[in-house]
Every structure is written in structure tokens, then in C-alpha cells.
Design a protein around this motif. Structure first.
Motif, PDB file in Angstrom:
ATOM      1  N   ILE A 140       0.951  -1.203  -0.033  1.00 39.52           N
ATOM      2  CA  ILE A 140       0.051  -0.269   0.031  1.00 39.52           C
ATOM      3  C   ILE A 140       0.927   1.291   0.203  1.00 39.52           C
ATOM      4  CG2 ILE A 140      -1.731   1.260   1.230  1.00 39.52           C
ATOM      5  CD1 ILE A 140      -2.785  -1.503   2.525  1.00 39.52           C
ATOM      6  N   LEU A 141       1.907   1.361   0.915  1.00 39.17           N
ATOM      7  CA  LEU A 141       2.838   2.538   0.910  1.00 39.17           C
ATOM      8  C   LEU A 141       4.004   2.438   0.197  1.00 39.17           C
ATOM      9  CD1 LEU A 141       2.081   3.208   4.848  1.00 39.17           C
ATOM     10  CD2 LEU A 141       1.117   4.126   2.843  1.00 39.17           C
ATOM     11  N   PRO A 142       4.735   3.306  -0.014  1.00 36.66           N
ATOM     12  CA  PRO A 142       6.084   3.451  -0.771  1.00 36.66           C
ATOM     13  C   PRO A 142       7.076   2.454   0.107  1.00 36.66           C
ATOM     14  CG  PRO A 142       5.258   5.626  -0.520  1.00 36.66           C
ATOM     15  CD  PRO A 142       4.341   4.897   0.177  1.00 36.66           C
ATOM     16  N   GLU A 143       8.052   1.770  -0.761  1.00 40.26           N
ATOM     17  CA  GLU A 143       8.842   0.815   0.094  1.00 40.26           C
ATOM     18  C   GLU A 143       9.834   1.467   1.052  1.00 40.26           C
ATOM     19  OE1 GLU A 143      10.577  -1.851  -2.820  1.00 40.26           O
ATOM     20  OE2 GLU A 143       9.040  -3.075  -2.933  1.00 40.26           O
ATOM     21  N   GLY A 144      10.299   2.716   0.641  1.00 42.77           N
ATOM     22  CA  GLY A 144      11.171   3.562   1.727  1.00 42.77           C
ATOM     23  C   GLY A 144      10.341   3.568   2.963  1.00 42.77           C
ATOM     24  N   LEU A 145       9.318   3.781   3.125  1.00 43.22           N
ATOM     25  CA  LEU A 145       8.501   3.799   4.354  1.00 43.22           C
ATOM     26  C   LEU A 145       8.416   2.463   4.926  1.00 43.22           C
ATOM     27  CD1 LEU A 145       5.651   6.491   3.949  1.00 43.22           C
ATOM     28  CD2 LEU A 145       7.574   6.619   5.628  1.00 43.22           C
ATOM     29  N   THR A 146       8.096   1.571   4.125  1.00 40.00           N
ATOM     30  CA  THR A 146       7.485   0.141   4.856  1.00 40.00           C
ATOM     31  C   THR A 146       8.737  -0.585   5.053  1.00 40.00           C
ATOM     32  OG1 THR A 146       7.260  -0.795   2.438  1.00 40.00           O
ATOM     33  CG2 THR A 146       5.183   0.059   3.556  1.00 40.00           C
ATOM     34  N   ILE A 147       9.739  -0.972   4.043  1.00 41.80           N
ATOM     35  CA  ILE A 147      10.782  -1.592   4.236  1.00 41.80           C
ATOM     36  C   ILE A 147      12.179  -0.916   4.861  1.00 41.80           C
ATOM     37  CG2 ILE A 147      12.672  -2.973   2.759  1.00 41.80           C
ATOM     38  CD1 ILE A 147      10.576  -3.620   0.472  1.00 41.80           C
ATOM     39  N   GLY A 148      12.159   0.247   4.480  1.00 36.20           N
ATOM     40  CA  GLY A 148      13.336   1.126   4.978  1.00 36.20           C
ATOM     41  C   GLY A 148      13.019   1.461   6.323  1.00 36.20           C
ATOM     42  N   LEU A 149      11.851   2.137   6.595  1.00 35.78           N
ATOM     43  CA  LEU A 149      11.706   2.810   7.958  1.00 35.78           C
ATOM     44  C   LEU A 149      11.193   1.556   8.774  1.00 35.78           C
ATOM     45  CD1 LEU A 149      11.529   5.132   9.993  1.00 35.78           C
ATOM     46  CD2 LEU A 149       9.386   5.882   9.069  1.00 35.78           C
ATOM     47  N   GLY A 150      10.469   0.679   8.296  1.00 32.56           N
ATOM     48  CA  GLY A 150       9.564  -0.373   9.170  1.00 32.56           C
ATOM     49  C   GLY A 150      10.805  -1.255   9.695  1.00 32.56           C
ATOM     50  N   ASN A 151      11.728  -1.645   8.911  1.00 32.99           N
ATOM     51  CA  ASN A 151      12.779  -2.513   9.405  1.00 32.99           C
ATOM     52  C   ASN A 151      13.639  -1.965  10.410  1.00 32.99           C
ATOM     53  OD1 ASN A 151      12.867  -5.331   8.139  1.00 32.99           O
ATOM     54  ND2 ASN A 151      12.801  -4.341   6.291  1.00 32.99           N
ATOM     55  N   GLY A 152      13.873  -0.489  10.036  1.00 32.97           N
ATOM     56  CA  GLY A 152      14.824   0.224  11.035  1.00 32.97           C
ATOM     57  C   GLY A 152      14.114   0.314  12.355  1.00 32.97           C
ATOM     58  N   LEU A 153      12.754   0.560  12.329  1.00 33.08           N
ATOM     59  CA  LEU A 153      12.014   0.646  13.836  1.00 33.08           C
ATOM     60  C   LEU A 153      12.233  -0.586  14.415  1.00 33.08           C
ATOM     61  CD1 LEU A 153       9.050   2.936  12.826  1.00 33.08           C
ATOM     62  CD2 LEU A 153      11.061   3.361  14.046  1.00 33.08           C
ATOM     63  N   LEU A 154      12.003  -1.739  13.827  1.00 35.50           N
ATOM     64  CA  LEU A 154      12.241  -2.994  14.634  1.00 35.50           C
ATOM     65  C   LEU A 154      13.651  -3.256  15.098  1.00 35.50           C
ATOM     66  CD1 LEU A 154       9.947  -5.311  12.149  1.00 35.50           C
ATOM     67  CD2 LEU A 154       9.390  -4.554  14.591  1.00 35.50           C
ATOM     68  N   ILE A 155      14.620  -2.977  14.294  1.00 35.10           N
ATOM     69  CA  ILE A 155      16.069  -3.035  14.787  1.00 35.10           C
ATOM     70  C   ILE A 155      16.138  -2.324  15.978  1.00 35.10           C
ATOM     71  CG2 ILE A 155      18.454  -2.680  14.164  1.00 35.10           C
ATOM     72  CD1 ILE A 155      17.741  -3.251  11.250  1.00 35.10           C
ATOM     73  N   LEU A 156      15.643  -0.932  16.017  1.00 35.15           N
ATOM     74  CA  LEU A 156      15.712   0.096  17.102  1.00 35.15           C
ATOM     75  C   LEU A 156      15.063  -0.343  18.290  1.00 35.15           C
ATOM     76  CD1 LEU A 156      16.688   2.642  18.148  1.00 35.15           C
ATOM     77  CD2 LEU A 156      14.598   3.780  17.152  1.00 35.15           C
ATOM     78  N   ALA A 157      13.771  -1.100  17.853  1.00 35.57           N
ATOM     79  CA  ALA A 157      12.993  -1.631  19.202  1.00 35.57           C
ATOM     80  C   ALA A 157      13.762  -2.590  19.776  1.00 35.57           C
ATOM     81  CB  ALA A 157      11.769  -2.062  18.513  1.00 35.57           C
ATOM     82  N   THR A 158      14.413  -3.699  19.002  1.00 33.12           N
ATOM     83  CA  THR A 158      15.266  -4.662  19.689  1.00 33.12           C
ATOM     84  C   THR A 158      16.359  -4.313  20.535  1.00 33.12           C
ATOM     85  OG1 THR A 158      14.802  -6.007  17.554  1.00 33.12           O
ATOM     86  CG2 THR A 158      16.416  -6.857  18.925  1.00 33.12           C
ATOM     87  N   GLY A 159      16.970  -3.181  20.147  1.00 36.40           N
ATOM     88  CA  GLY A 159      18.214  -2.415  20.648  1.00 36.40           C
ATOM     89  C   GLY A 159      17.636  -1.961  21.976  1.00 36.40           C
ATOM     90  N   LEU A 160      16.355  -1.348  22.014  1.00 36.22           N
ATOM     91  CA  LEU A 160      15.841  -0.684  23.223  1.00 36.22           C
ATOM     92  C   LEU A 160      15.506  -1.838  24.315  1.00 36.22           C
ATOM     93  CD1 LEU A 160      13.805   2.272  21.476  1.00 36.22           C
ATOM     94  CD2 LEU A 160      15.860   2.331  23.031  1.00 36.22           C
ATOM     95  N   ALA A 161      14.950  -3.200  23.546  1.00 34.10           N
ATOM     96  CA  ALA A 161      14.681  -4.089  24.627  1.00 34.10           C
ATOM     97  C   ALA A 161      16.050  -4.411  25.321  1.00 34.10           C
ATOM     98  CB  ALA A 161      14.101  -5.331  23.661  1.00 34.10           C
ATOM     99  N   TRP A 162      17.095  -4.489  24.726  1.00 35.37           N
ATOM    100  CA  TRP A 162      18.277  -4.838  25.290  1.00 35.37           C
ATOM    101  C   TRP A 162      18.693  -3.765  26.325  1.00 35.37           C
ATOM    102  CZ3 TRP A 162      22.896  -1.853  25.223  1.00 35.37           C
ATOM    103  CH2 TRP A 162      24.057  -2.654  25.688  1.00 35.37           C
TER     104      TRP A 162
END
Length: 407
Positions: A60-82
Motif C-alpha cells: 500500500i505504501l512506498p517501500e522507503g516507508l515500509t521496508i526502510g523505516l519499518g525494518n529500521g524501527l524493528l531493529i531500534l526496538a530490539t536494541g531498546l529491549a536490550w
């Protein structure tokens, strides 16, 4: 396999899990603002939920938002969990750890030629970053286990070790069985199953966060129920439990009761604040000079107890006399007054482990009163091997008590 592990559906499940835990953690933080780990985990799970939402909207949305930002936020969330686990254990917060892998992903997505269009390159980089973060989780859980053993630490340690292994396995798979994208959806015999593992891992880790908090509170309540609030040594119940644990293994030893002389006079003359100060000073001094294996407890008021496992009567007496002499030379200052202390000790030595603890404490108590009657600041010794027989039959002959006077 692709129909069983439908990636868009799994991303919707991942979104739900991140969002539910984000709400629960935020509510918990609102109630316990003094716990920084709850704030960090709350932010991390909200970011993870938003990242999962973006990834679920790839078509639905551009890949820059979905793949780029989406994966970036998941990686950041994993680091914050640590990072939250670091806060949970009271360790220094290394803020760069969540930021660096996120920055690497964003930089690769924006500036690495062809990276955006190569699903296998994206999977490989995410896998490397997740392996590093997962191993950091494992290391932190291992360190935390040494500081404060909690059952759920092993759950986090195990799931993150498995998570690291699975992500490491993805690296050769992108070469041997590369993923193909069709209409924005990754098609692969293995990609869906690995995405399912991410969902399960997130669920287990989220549950572990709450379990760790509950286990810590339970451990603190247990400790509070065992520790005397003023002196921070074992209370009567905890002292008895620890002594019984030794004796249940057949360990023989000596038991001594200690009573500060004329303590009521200190309270009456200088007030209960002075009495509390005296008790704390006495306990601190005794703890400093006792061998590590001796159990020390407060039975109530100014009465304390020692259990000396594996000590012969002579050895036990030497330890008690060392304590008596140290108390005699312990000055306590209170509002310009120098308070002098002495202690009377009733020692029951050479006690068979089969004899009831209450019986032994009663015999030590009779010895303590003998020390008090004969002038205080001394040790009255009861030979358990000789004296316990008559005591069990209901009489305590005075010949079983041998006075050890201060020189």
C-alpha cells in the motif's frame, strides 16, 4: 509451506503482539515511574508496533516507508529491549547500542546501490544485525544471572540464543535458496517459517519482561520476610530455617545466644534512637569479624544467635570470645555521649544434628541466663554431648554449665 506461514498475516500478528505489550508496559510504567526499564521497554514496543504496521502495508505504501523505516524501527526496538534489560539490572545505559545498528540499516537502505531492490541483501544485513543484538542479549542475561538469579532470565537467554542461531542460518540460505519477490511479497520455502520464529520470539520475550518483574518482587518480599528491618540480618524464622538446612544434612555444630548487657538502661537513659544505633553498631561489628559460614540472626530485642557449623566446642568458644572482646572494646557515640557495651553469651557446643533445634536453643538460653547471673560480660558453656540427655528428660543440672569468665 508458503500458505502455512503467510508472511503478511504473520506481520499482522507481530503488529498485534508489539502493540499489546506496548500498552501493557505503558500502563505498568504509569504505576511504577521509578522503574526506568518500563519506560524504555514501552518506547521500544511502541516503535516495534509502528515498524510492524509499516511492514504489513508493503503493498500500500512506498517501500522507503515500509521496508526502510519499518525494518529500521524493528531493529531500534530490539536494541531498546536490550537497553531495558541493562536498566533492569542497574547497569550503565549504553545508548549508542540501539542507535548504531539502526543507523547501519538506514545508511545501507539509502546509499548502498541496488540494496533497496535486493530482498536477499536486505535479509542478510538484517540477519547480521539481529545476530549481534541477540548475542548481546545472551551476554547481558548471563551477567544478570550472576547478579540476581531469576527463572525468566533463562527463558530470555534461551530464546535469544535460538534467535541468534536461526538468523545466522538465514545467511547461507539467501545464497543457496534465495528469496524471490512477487508483487511486494517475498516467496520462499523458508522465509515464512523464519518470520514465524520472529513472532514466537517476540511473544516469549514480552512475556519474560513481566515475569522478571514479578519474580523480582517475589524475591524482594521473600527477602523482606527473612531479614530484620533494623539490623538487616536474619530474623528468628530465617535463622531457624538456615540452621535447619545445615542440620538436615547431618552437619553438627554449636549454637550461641548473645544478649547485650543493660540494654534497657541505654533505652531508658538515652532513648530508643540510641538503642537502635547500638544494635546496628553491634551487628556491623560482629558481621565484620565472623567467618563467612557462620549464621547470624536477631531473635528479638537485644538477643541474637550464632550457629557455628562444624566447630568443636573449643573452636566455637574461641569465636564467641572474640566477639565478646570486640563488643567490650566497641565505642558507640550518641549525641556527645560515649556508650560502652558488653555482651553475655550462652554457648551450647558439641550438639548432635539429630537433636531438635528448639531443644538446643532452650539449652543455650539456660546457659545465657547463667552468664547473666554470674556477672555478665562472659560466656557460659553447655556441653551438648553431656548436658542434652538430662535436659531432654526434663531437668537441667547446673553441673552441665561451665562458666567462662572474662579475664
Amino acid at each position: 509451506m508458503a500458505s502455512l506461514f503467510h508472511v503478511p498475516t504473520l506481520m499482522a500478528c507481530l503488529l498485534a503482539i508489539w502493540a499489546v505489550f506496548a500498552i501493557l508496559l505503558t500502563m505498568a510504567w504509569q504505576q511504577e515511574r521509578q522503574r526506568p526499564e518500563l519506560a524504555i521497554w514501552s518506547v521500544g514496543f511502541w516503535l516495534g508496533a509502528f515498524g510492524a504496521l509499516l511492514l504489513s502495508m508493503r503493498t500500500i505504501l512506498p517501500e522507503g516507508l515500509t521496508i526502510g523505516l519499518g525494518n529500521g524501527l524493528l531493529i531500534l526496538a530490539t536494541g531498546l529491549a536490550w537497553l531495558g534489560f541493562r536498566a533492569f539490572d542497574g547497569l550503565s545505559l549504553k545508548l549508542w547500542v540501539p542507535v548504531v545498528p539502526t543507523a547501519i540499516w538506514i545508511a545501507a537502505f539509502l546509499f548502498w546501490p541496488g540494496f533497496q531492490d535486493d530482498v536477499n541483501a536486505r535479509i542478510a544485513l538484517v540477519s547480521v544485525l539481529i545476530v549481534v543484538l541477540s548475542l548481546m542479549f545472551v551476554r547481558s542475561m548471563w551477567q544478570g544471572e550472576a547478579i540476581e538469579p531469576l527463572p525468566s532470565r533463562k527463558l530470555v537467554l534461551g530464546t535469544m540464543a535460538i534467535h541468534a542461531t536461526i538468523n545466522a542460518v538465514r545467511l547461507p540460505l539467501v545464497i543457496m535458496a534465495p528469496v524471490v519477490e512477487q508483487g511486494g511479497v517475498a516467496l520462499s520455502v523458508w522465509h515464512g517459517a523464519f518470520t514465524f520464529e520472529i513472532v514466537v520470539n517476540t511473544l516469549f520475550c514480552g512475556m519474560a519482561l513481566f515475569s522478571l518483574g514479578r519474580e523480582r518482587v517475589t524475591a524482594e518480599y521473600k527477602r523482606a520476610s527473612q531479614i530484620d528491618a533494623l539490623t538487616e540480618i536474619f530474623n528468628r524464622r530465617a535463622f531457624s530455617e538456615h540452621v535447619e538446612a545445615y542440620r538436615s544434612r547431618g552437619v553438627e555444630g554449636a549454637i550461641a545466644l548473645l544478649d547485650l548487657d543493660h540494654f534497657k538502661r541505654i533505652n531508658d537513659t538515652h532513648g530508643h534512637g540510641a538503642g537502635d544505633t547500638v544494635l546496628c553498631a553491634f551487628v556491623a561489628m560482629v558481621r565484620d569479624i565472623l567467618p563467612a559460614d557462620i549464621i547470624f540472626g536477631r531473635l528479638g530485642g537485644e538477643e541474637f544467635a550464632l550457629y557455628l557449623p562444624g566447630r568443636e566446642p573449643g573452636e566455637a568458644y574461641a569465636v564467641c570470645d572474640r566477639v565478646r572482646r570486640a563488643v567490650e572494646n566497641l565505642p558507640v557515640d550518641w549525641n556527645g555521649h560515649r556508650l560502652r557495651l558488653t555482651v553475655s553469651i550462652g554457648l551450647c557446643g558439641d550438639v548432635p544434628a539429630s537433636v531438635d533445634l528448639g531443644t538446643v536453643l532452650g539449652f543455650s538460653d539456660r546457659a545465657l541466663y547463667a552468664a547473666k547471673r554470674n556477672g555478665r560480660n562472659q560466656i557460659a558453656f553447655a556441653d551438648g554431648a553431656e548436658g542434652l540427655g538430662p535436659f531432654l528428660s526434663g531437668s537441667v543440672p547446673e553441673t552441665a554449665l561451665h562458666q567462662q569468665h572474662a579475664p
